[in-house]
Scaffold this motif. Structure first.
Motif, PDB file in Angstrom:
ATOM      1  N   ILE A  94       0.139   3.729  -3.101  1.00 34.46           N
ATOM      2  CA  ILE A  94      -0.462   4.861  -2.822  1.00 34.46           C
ATOM      3  C   ILE A  94       0.903   6.095  -3.222  1.00 34.46           C
ATOM      4  O   ILE A  94       0.602   7.098  -4.049  1.00 34.46           O
ATOM      5  N   SER A  95       1.988   5.752  -3.159  1.00 33.06           N
ATOM      6  CA  SER A  95       3.119   6.831  -3.654  1.00 33.06           C
ATOM      7  C   SER A  95       2.955   6.918  -5.027  1.00 33.06           C
ATOM      8  O   SER A  95       3.240   7.742  -5.720  1.00 33.06           O
ATOM      9  N   HIS A  96       3.014   5.626  -5.628  1.00 28.57           N
ATOM     10  CA  HIS A  96       3.054   5.661  -7.130  1.00 28.57           C
ATOM     11  C   HIS A  96       1.794   6.244  -7.768  1.00 28.57           C
ATOM     12  O   HIS A  96       1.792   7.288  -8.422  1.00 28.57           O
ATOM     13  N   ILE A  97       0.591   6.128  -7.073  1.00 30.47           N
ATOM     14  CA  ILE A  97      -0.494   6.931  -7.533  1.00 30.47           C
ATOM     15  C   ILE A  97      -0.465   8.443  -7.503  1.00 30.47           C
ATOM     16  O   ILE A  97      -0.618   9.114  -8.494  1.00 30.47           O
ATOM     17  N   LEU A  98       0.054   8.947  -6.263  1.00 28.50           N
ATOM     18  CA  LEU A  98       0.202  10.159  -6.286  1.00 28.50           C
ATOM     19  C   LEU A  98       1.106  11.085  -6.951  1.00 28.50           C
ATOM     20  O   LEU A  98       1.083  11.973  -7.647  1.00 28.50           O
ATOM     21  N   LEU A  99       2.418  10.252  -7.225  1.00 30.85           N
ATOM     22  CA  LEU A  99       3.386  10.599  -7.853  1.00 30.85           C
ATOM     23  C   LEU A  99       3.221  10.579  -9.306  1.00 30.85           C
ATOM     24  O   LEU A  99       3.615  11.568 -10.305  1.00 30.85           O
ATOM     25  N   SER A 100       2.190   9.748 -10.026  1.00 29.58           N
ATOM     26  CA  SER A 100       1.864   9.680 -11.277  1.00 29.58           C
ATOM     27  C   SER A 100       1.006  10.991 -11.535  1.00 29.58           C
ATOM     28  O   SER A 100       0.773  11.328 -12.804  1.00 29.58           O
ATOM     29  N   TYR A 152       0.981  -1.232  -0.030  1.00 26.24           N
ATOM     30  CA  TYR A 152      -0.054  -0.005  -0.146  1.00 26.24           C
ATOM     31  C   TYR A 152       0.779   1.321  -0.069  1.00 26.24           C
ATOM     32  O   TYR A 152       0.459   2.235  -0.771  1.00 26.24           O
ATOM     33  N   PHE A 153       2.017   0.986   0.819  1.00 31.83           N
ATOM     34  CA  PHE A 153       2.936   2.349   0.620  1.00 31.83           C
ATOM     35  C   PHE A 153       3.367   2.586  -0.832  1.00 31.83           C
ATOM     36  O   PHE A 153       3.253   3.848  -1.271  1.00 31.83           O
ATOM     37  N   ILE A 154       3.798   1.439  -1.674  1.00 30.79           N
ATOM     38  CA  ILE A 154       4.304   1.691  -2.785  1.00 30.79           C
ATOM     39  C   ILE A 154       2.906   2.132  -3.823  1.00 30.79           C
ATOM     40  O   ILE A 154       3.187   3.290  -4.782  1.00 30.79           O
ATOM     41  N   LYS A 179      16.038  17.642 -13.739  1.00 32.84           N
ATOM     42  CA  LYS A 179      16.507  16.860 -12.671  1.00 32.84           C
ATOM     43  C   LYS A 179      15.629  16.474 -11.556  1.00 32.84           C
ATOM     44  O   LYS A 179      15.897  15.588 -10.814  1.00 32.84           O
ATOM     45  N   PHE A 180      14.569  16.970 -11.587  1.00 32.16           N
ATOM     46  CA  PHE A 180      13.295  16.652 -10.900  1.00 32.16           C
ATOM     47  C   PHE A 180      12.320  15.792 -11.425  1.00 32.16           C
ATOM     48  O   PHE A 180      12.087  14.468 -10.883  1.00 32.16           O
ATOM     49  N   THR A 181      12.087  16.001 -12.824  1.00 29.93           N
ATOM     50  CA  THR A 181      11.124  15.074 -13.680  1.00 29.93           C
ATOM     51  C   THR A 181      11.860  13.686 -13.525  1.00 29.93           C
ATOM     52  O   THR A 181      11.018  12.809 -13.412  1.00 29.93           O
ATOM     53  N   PHE A 182      13.101  13.375 -14.171  1.00 33.88           N
ATOM     54  CA  PHE A 182      13.635  12.164 -14.234  1.00 33.88           C
ATOM     55  C   PHE A 182      13.377  11.410 -12.759  1.00 33.88           C
ATOM     56  O   PHE A 182      12.757  10.166 -13.373  1.00 33.88           O
ATOM     57  N   PRO A 183      13.788  11.486 -11.910  1.00 36.42           N
ATOM     58  CA  PRO A 183      13.643  10.543 -10.903  1.00 36.42           C
ATOM     59  C   PRO A 183      11.908  10.435 -10.498  1.00 36.42           C
ATOM     60  O   PRO A 183      11.796   9.190 -10.286  1.00 36.42           O
ATOM     61  N   LEU A 184      11.289  11.339 -10.610  1.00 35.25           N
ATOM     62  CA  LEU A 184       9.728  11.110 -10.312  1.00 35.25           C
ATOM     63  C   LEU A 184       9.236  10.201 -11.359  1.00 35.25           C
ATOM     64  O   LEU A 184       8.598   9.114 -10.849  1.00 35.25           O
ATOM     65  N   TRP A 185       9.657  10.540 -12.684  1.00 37.43           N
ATOM     66  CA  TRP A 185       9.010   9.662 -13.611  1.00 37.43           C
ATOM     67  C   TRP A 185       9.688   8.115 -13.549  1.00 37.43           C
ATOM     68  O   TRP A 185       8.935   7.200 -13.830  1.00 37.43           O
ATOM     69  N   LEU A 186      10.855   8.031 -13.199  1.00 33.00           N
ATOM     70  CA  LEU A 186      11.312   6.684 -13.279  1.00 33.00           C
ATOM     71  C   LEU A 186      10.663   6.103 -11.991  1.00 33.00           C
ATOM     72  O   LEU A 186      10.321   4.711 -11.956  1.00 33.00           O
ATOM     73  N   TYR A 187      10.637   6.800 -10.964  1.00 35.21           N
ATOM     74  CA  TYR A 187      10.005   6.109 -10.025  1.00 35.21           C
ATOM     75  C   TYR A 187       8.507   5.661 -10.088  1.00 35.21           C
ATOM     76  O   TYR A 187       8.161   4.412  -9.864  1.00 35.21           O
ATOM     77  N   VAL A 188       7.621   6.333 -10.968  1.00 34.78           N
ATOM     78  CA  VAL A 188       6.381   6.156 -11.069  1.00 34.78           C
ATOM     79  C   VAL A 188       6.390   4.712 -12.066  1.00 34.78           C
ATOM     80  O   VAL A 188       5.695   3.730 -12.134  1.00 34.78           O
ATOM     81  N   ALA A 189       7.363   4.752 -13.172  1.00 35.30           N
ATOM     82  CA  ALA A 189       7.382   3.662 -14.101  1.00 35.30           C
ATOM     83  C   ALA A 189       7.824   2.355 -13.336  1.00 35.30           C
ATOM     84  O   ALA A 189       7.260   1.279 -13.518  1.00 35.30           O
ATOM     85  N   ILE A 190       8.982   2.549 -12.210  1.00 36.55           N
ATOM     86  CA  ILE A 190       9.380   1.032 -11.712  1.00 36.55           C
ATOM     87  C   ILE A 190       8.387   0.763 -10.836  1.00 36.55           C
ATOM     88  O   ILE A 190       8.046  -0.365 -10.503  1.00 36.55           O
ATOM     89  N   THR A 191       7.649   1.763 -10.002  1.00 41.22           N
ATOM     90  CA  THR A 191       6.717   1.189  -8.824  1.00 41.22           C
ATOM     91  C   THR A 191       5.468   0.606  -9.500  1.00 41.22           C
ATOM     92  O   THR A 191       4.718  -0.190  -8.964  1.00 41.22           O
ATOM     93  N   GLY A 192       5.118   1.220 -10.796  1.00 43.94           N
ATOM     94  CA  GLY A 192       4.015   0.456 -11.416  1.00 43.94           C
ATOM     95  C   GLY A 192       4.247  -1.207 -11.748  1.00 43.94           C
ATOM     96  O   GLY A 192       3.232  -1.856 -11.642  1.00 43.94           O
ATOM     97  N   VAL A 193       5.570  -1.397 -12.393  1.00 45.31           N
ATOM     98  CA  VAL A 193       5.889  -2.545 -12.389  1.00 45.31           C
ATOM     99  C   VAL A 193       5.653  -3.558 -11.106  1.00 45.31           C
ATOM    100  O   VAL A 193       5.311  -4.742 -10.758  1.00 45.31           O
ATOM    101  N   ILE A 194       6.495  -2.955 -10.079  1.00 48.77           N
ATOM    102  CA  ILE A 194       6.306  -3.449  -8.820  1.00 48.77           C
ATOM    103  C   ILE A 194       5.080  -3.839  -8.236  1.00 48.77           C
ATOM    104  O   ILE A 194       4.427  -5.020  -7.654  1.00 48.77           O
TER     105      ILE A 194
END
Length: 176
Positions: free
Chosen positions: A118-124, A114-116, A151-166
């Motif tokens: 919720i953070s995925h949804i909010l950051l998406s 649920y942490f992953i 510099k902000f977009t890349f890590p946010l977007w990468l996090y959203v993409a990776i957590t979507g898979v997780i």
């Protein structure tokens, strides 16, 4: 006001509208069920794969810009945007034809999931204007500003993409 400034002002207005409209439309469509339609149950592994491809594309984009290859950087980022749009269309289509899947894990793994999630949804939601503003600044040739926001977009977007898979990997055993 220069023509570039006028175009930027128009883009900003469009980006602001899209950044509000996309999450609202997705939230509304998420509640819609299309009656008498076979569930599109084949879509989750496809859109999870697209999230994984998006992550790889983003990493490749960074690799190529660091090598000074602006053209491939642009191709990979543009393709990542297309993948994100495809993901969104498939995700909404799946949820409009299928009942929600409950996560069946217990204990610590449930809280991690649920942490992953919720953070995925909010950051998406948060990442939408970041991606669009970053892309716009590159298209307008404002590379110092593009680099600053990227510099902000890349890590946010990468996090959203990776957590979507997780999220998919964690919930997939519970699909009916």
């Amino acid at each position: 006001m220069s023509s570039t400034e006028k175009r930027e002002k128009q883009y900003k207005r469009g980006i602001t509208i899209l950044s509000i409209l996309i999450p609202v439309v997705v939230a509304v469509l998420f509640r819609v069920r299309i009656p008498n339609v076979e569930p599109l149950s084949f879509l989750p592994p496809i859109y999870a794969t697209i999230n994984g491809i998006t992550a790889v594309l983003l990493i490749l984009a960074i690799v190529f810009i660091k090598k000074g290859n602006r053209k491939l950087h642009e191709v990979f980022n543009t393709t990542a945007i297309v993948c994100s749009v495809l993901f969104l269309v498939m995700y909404v289509a799946y949820h409009m034809t299928s009942d929600p899947t409950e996560f069946g894990g217990e204990g610590t793994v449930k809280y991690v999931y649920y942490f992953i999630l919720i953070s995925h949804i909010l950051l998406s939601i948060v990442v939408i204007p970041f991606v669009l503003f970053t892309y716009m600044r590159a298209k307008l040739g404002n590379f110092p500003s593009h680099k600053k926001i990227a510099k902000f977009t890349f890590p946010l977007w990468l996090y959203v993409a990776i957590t979507g898979v997780i999220v998919y990997i964690m919930i997939s055993p519970y699909y009916v």
